[in-house]
Motif scaffolding. Structure first.
Motif, PDB file in Angstrom:
ATOM      1  N   ASP A  68      -0.885   0.646  12.286  1.00 56.60           N
ATOM      2  CA  ASP A  68      -1.005   1.959  12.908  1.00 56.60           C
ATOM      3  C   ASP A  68       0.045   2.110  14.003  1.00 56.60           C
ATOM      4  O   ASP A  68       0.215   1.249  14.843  1.00 56.60           O
ATOM      5  N   GLY A  69       0.784   3.187  13.966  1.00 49.38           N
ATOM      6  CA  GLY A  69       1.814   3.439  14.957  1.00 49.38           C
ATOM      7  C   GLY A  69       3.197   2.984  14.512  1.00 49.38           C
ATOM      8  O   GLY A  69       4.187   3.264  15.170  1.00 49.38           O
ATOM      9  N   ALA A  70       3.282   2.282  13.398  1.00 49.16           N
ATOM     10  CA  ALA A  70       4.590   1.847  12.893  1.00 49.16           C
ATOM     11  C   ALA A  70       5.335   3.059  12.327  1.00 49.16           C
ATOM     12  O   ALA A  70       4.715   4.011  11.870  1.00 49.16           O
ATOM     13  N   PRO A  71       6.666   3.021  12.351  1.00 54.50           N
ATOM     14  CA  PRO A  71       7.444   4.176  11.860  1.00 54.50           C
ATOM     15  C   PRO A  71       7.584   4.209  10.336  1.00 54.50           C
ATOM     16  O   PRO A  71       8.502   4.793   9.807  1.00 54.50           O
ATOM     17  N   TRP A  72       6.685   3.557   9.610  1.00 55.51           N
ATOM     18  CA  TRP A  72       6.706   3.561   8.156  1.00 55.51           C
ATOM     19  C   TRP A  72       5.288   3.439   7.617  1.00 55.51           C
ATOM     20  O   TRP A  72       4.366   3.145   8.349  1.00 55.51           O
ATOM     21  N   THR A  73       5.153   3.675   6.335  1.00 52.72           N
ATOM     22  CA  THR A  73       3.886   3.451   5.635  1.00 52.72           C
ATOM     23  C   THR A  73       4.187   2.566   4.431  1.00 52.72           C
ATOM     24  O   THR A  73       5.313   2.522   3.936  1.00 52.72           O
ATOM     25  N   TYR A  74       3.185   1.845   3.987  1.00 54.28           N
ATOM     26  CA  TYR A  74       3.335   0.969   2.833  1.00 54.28           C
ATOM     27  C   TYR A  74       2.820   1.659   1.583  1.00 54.28           C
ATOM     28  O   TYR A  74       1.836   2.386   1.628  1.00 54.28           O
ATOM     29  N   GLU A  75       3.505   1.406   0.471  1.00 53.92           N
ATOM     30  CA  GLU A  75       3.030   1.892  -0.820  1.00 53.92           C
ATOM     31  C   GLU A  75       3.559   0.975  -1.911  1.00 53.92           C
ATOM     32  O   GLU A  75       4.513   0.223  -1.707  1.00 53.92           O
ATOM     33  N   PHE A  76       2.920   1.033  -3.067  1.00 53.76           N
ATOM     34  CA  PHE A  76       3.356   0.266  -4.215  1.00 53.76           C
ATOM     35  C   PHE A  76       4.156   1.162  -5.139  1.00 53.76           C
ATOM     36  O   PHE A  76       3.802   2.317  -5.349  1.00 53.76           O
ATOM     37  N   THR A  77       5.240   0.632  -5.692  1.00 48.24           N
ATOM     38  CA  THR A  77       6.008   1.369  -6.687  1.00 48.24           C
ATOM     39  C   THR A  77       5.291   1.264  -8.027  1.00 48.24           C
ATOM     40  O   THR A  77       4.346   0.494  -8.180  1.00 48.24           O
ATOM     41  N   ASP A  78       5.763   2.012  -9.005  1.00 49.21           N
ATOM     42  CA  ASP A  78       5.174   1.937 -10.346  1.00 49.21           C
ATOM     43  C   ASP A  78       5.335   0.536 -10.935  1.00 49.21           C
ATOM     44  O   ASP A  78       4.540   0.113 -11.759  1.00 49.21           O
ATOM     45  N   ALA A  79       6.363  -0.176 -10.495  1.00 51.04           N
ATOM     46  CA  ALA A  79       6.602  -1.537 -10.991  1.00 51.04           C
ATOM     47  C   ALA A  79       5.740  -2.569 -10.269  1.00 51.04           C
ATOM     48  O   ALA A  79       5.797  -3.746 -10.577  1.00 51.04           O
ATOM     49  N   GLY A  80       4.953  -2.132  -9.280  1.00 49.14           N
ATOM     50  CA  GLY A  80       4.068  -3.048  -8.573  1.00 49.14           C
ATOM     51  C   GLY A  80       4.689  -3.693  -7.350  1.00 49.14           C
ATOM     52  O   GLY A  80       4.099  -4.578  -6.747  1.00 49.14           O
ATOM     53  N   GLU A  81       5.879  -3.253  -6.952  1.00 51.09           N
ATOM     54  CA  GLU A  81       6.550  -3.797  -5.776  1.00 51.09           C
ATOM     55  C   GLU A  81       6.033  -3.076  -4.527  1.00 51.09           C
ATOM     56  O   GLU A  81       5.860  -1.862  -4.535  1.00 51.09           O
ATOM     57  N   LEU A  82       5.797  -3.827  -3.468  1.00 47.82           N
ATOM     58  CA  LEU A  82       5.376  -3.223  -2.211  1.00 47.82           C
ATOM     59  C   LEU A  82       6.612  -2.818  -1.430  1.00 47.82           C
ATOM     60  O   LEU A  82       7.543  -3.611  -1.267  1.00 47.82           O
ATOM     61  N   VAL A  83       6.655  -1.571  -0.972  1.00 45.29           N
ATOM     62  CA  VAL A  83       7.770  -1.075  -0.164  1.00 45.29           C
ATOM     63  C   VAL A  83       7.216  -0.350   1.051  1.00 45.29           C
ATOM     64  O   VAL A  83       6.089   0.144   1.043  1.00 45.29           O
ATOM     65  N   ALA A  84       8.033  -0.321   2.085  1.00 44.11           N
ATOM     66  CA  ALA A  84       7.716   0.480   3.261  1.00 44.11           C
ATOM     67  C   ALA A  84       8.542   1.758   3.154  1.00 44.11           C
ATOM     68  O   ALA A  84       9.707   1.721   2.760  1.00 44.11           O
ATOM     69  N   VAL A  85       7.936   2.878   3.490  1.00 42.28           N
ATOM     70  CA  VAL A  85       8.616   4.164   3.394  1.00 42.28           C
ATOM     71  C   VAL A  85       8.634   4.802   4.777  1.00 42.28           C
ATOM     72  O   VAL A  85       7.589   4.957   5.408  1.00 42.28           O
ATOM     73  N   THR A  86       9.835   5.155   5.248  1.00 40.84           N
ATOM     74  CA  THR A  86       9.968   5.785   6.560  1.00 40.84           C
ATOM     75  C   THR A  86       9.557   7.248   6.473  1.00 40.84           C
ATOM     76  O   THR A  86       9.385   7.802   5.382  1.00 40.84           O
ATOM     77  N   ALA A  87       9.432   7.898   7.619  1.00 42.30           N
ATOM     78  CA  ALA A  87       9.052   9.312   7.656  1.00 42.30           C
ATOM     79  C   ALA A  87      10.083  10.179   6.933  1.00 42.30           C
ATOM     80  O   ALA A  87       9.753  11.236   6.407  1.00 42.30           O
ATOM     81  N   GLU A  88      11.333   9.711   6.886  1.00 39.99           N
ATOM     82  CA  GLU A  88      12.396  10.456   6.205  1.00 39.99           C
ATOM     83  C   GLU A  88      12.392  10.221   4.694  1.00 39.99           C
ATOM     84  O   GLU A  88      13.202  10.777   3.977  1.00 39.99           O
ATOM     85  N   GLY A  89      11.505   9.353   4.224  1.00 36.06           N
ATOM     86  CA  GLY A  89      11.410   9.070   2.796  1.00 36.06           C
ATOM     87  C   GLY A  89      12.278   7.914   2.338  1.00 36.06           C
ATOM     88  O   GLY A  89      12.366   7.633   1.152  1.00 36.06           O
ATOM     89  N   LYS A  90      12.929   7.213   3.263  1.00 37.46           N
ATOM     90  CA  LYS A  90      13.765   6.064   2.906  1.00 37.46           C
ATOM     91  C   LYS A  90      12.878   4.864   2.612  1.00 37.46           C
ATOM     92  O   LYS A  90      11.967   4.558   3.372  1.00 37.46           O
ATOM     93  N   ARG A  91      13.157   4.181   1.512  1.00 39.94           N
ATOM     94  CA  ARG A  91      12.379   2.999   1.133  1.00 39.94           C
ATOM     95  C   ARG A  91      13.016   1.743   1.710  1.00 39.94           C
ATOM     96  O   ARG A  91      14.212   1.554   1.628  1.00 39.94           O
ATOM     97  N   ILE A  92      12.161   0.905   2.262  1.00 45.66           N
ATOM     98  CA  ILE A  92      12.582  -0.380   2.792  1.00 45.66           C
ATOM     99  C   ILE A  92      11.900  -1.436   1.926  1.00 45.66           C
ATOM    100  O   ILE A  92      10.676  -1.481   1.855  1.00 45.66           O
TER     101      ILE A  92
END
Length: 101
Positions: A68-92
């Protein structure tokens, strides 16, 4: 004697799952801790054979709650990879370690 009917676990038809071991690595805890969290109701696992599997959306939601409070959110891709996504939509990409256990 009447044969007892086995209780069927509900499943979601198009849901993607992650194992307790994989979830434990993401949270940096033991698999036993993840199973305890399931027993406490933090996750709602389904049975896949003898193993428990957790819906990926629940795991991502729990990771987001922990950060909570981090500048990104976590989500899984369709391939099952965990990525962090910034508010601008950039994937980390999730960092991977060459030192596998």
């Amino acid at each position: 004697m009447a044969r007892s009917a086995k209780k069927k676990e509900p499943t979601l038809p198009n849901e993607k799952f992650i194992t307790c071991d994989e979830t434990a690595k993401l949270f940096r805890v033991t698999s036993r801790t993840i199973r305890r969290w399931c027993d406490e109701g933090r996750f709602h696992p389904v049975r896949l054979g003898h193993a428990r599997a957790l819906p990926r959306f629940e795991v991502a939601a729990a990771l987001n709650a922990c950060s909570d409070g981090a500048p990104w959110t976590y989500e899984f891709t369709d391939a099952g990879e965990l990525v962090a996504v910034t508010a601008e939509g950039k994937r980390i990409e999730w960092p991977t370690s060459d030192n596998s256990e």
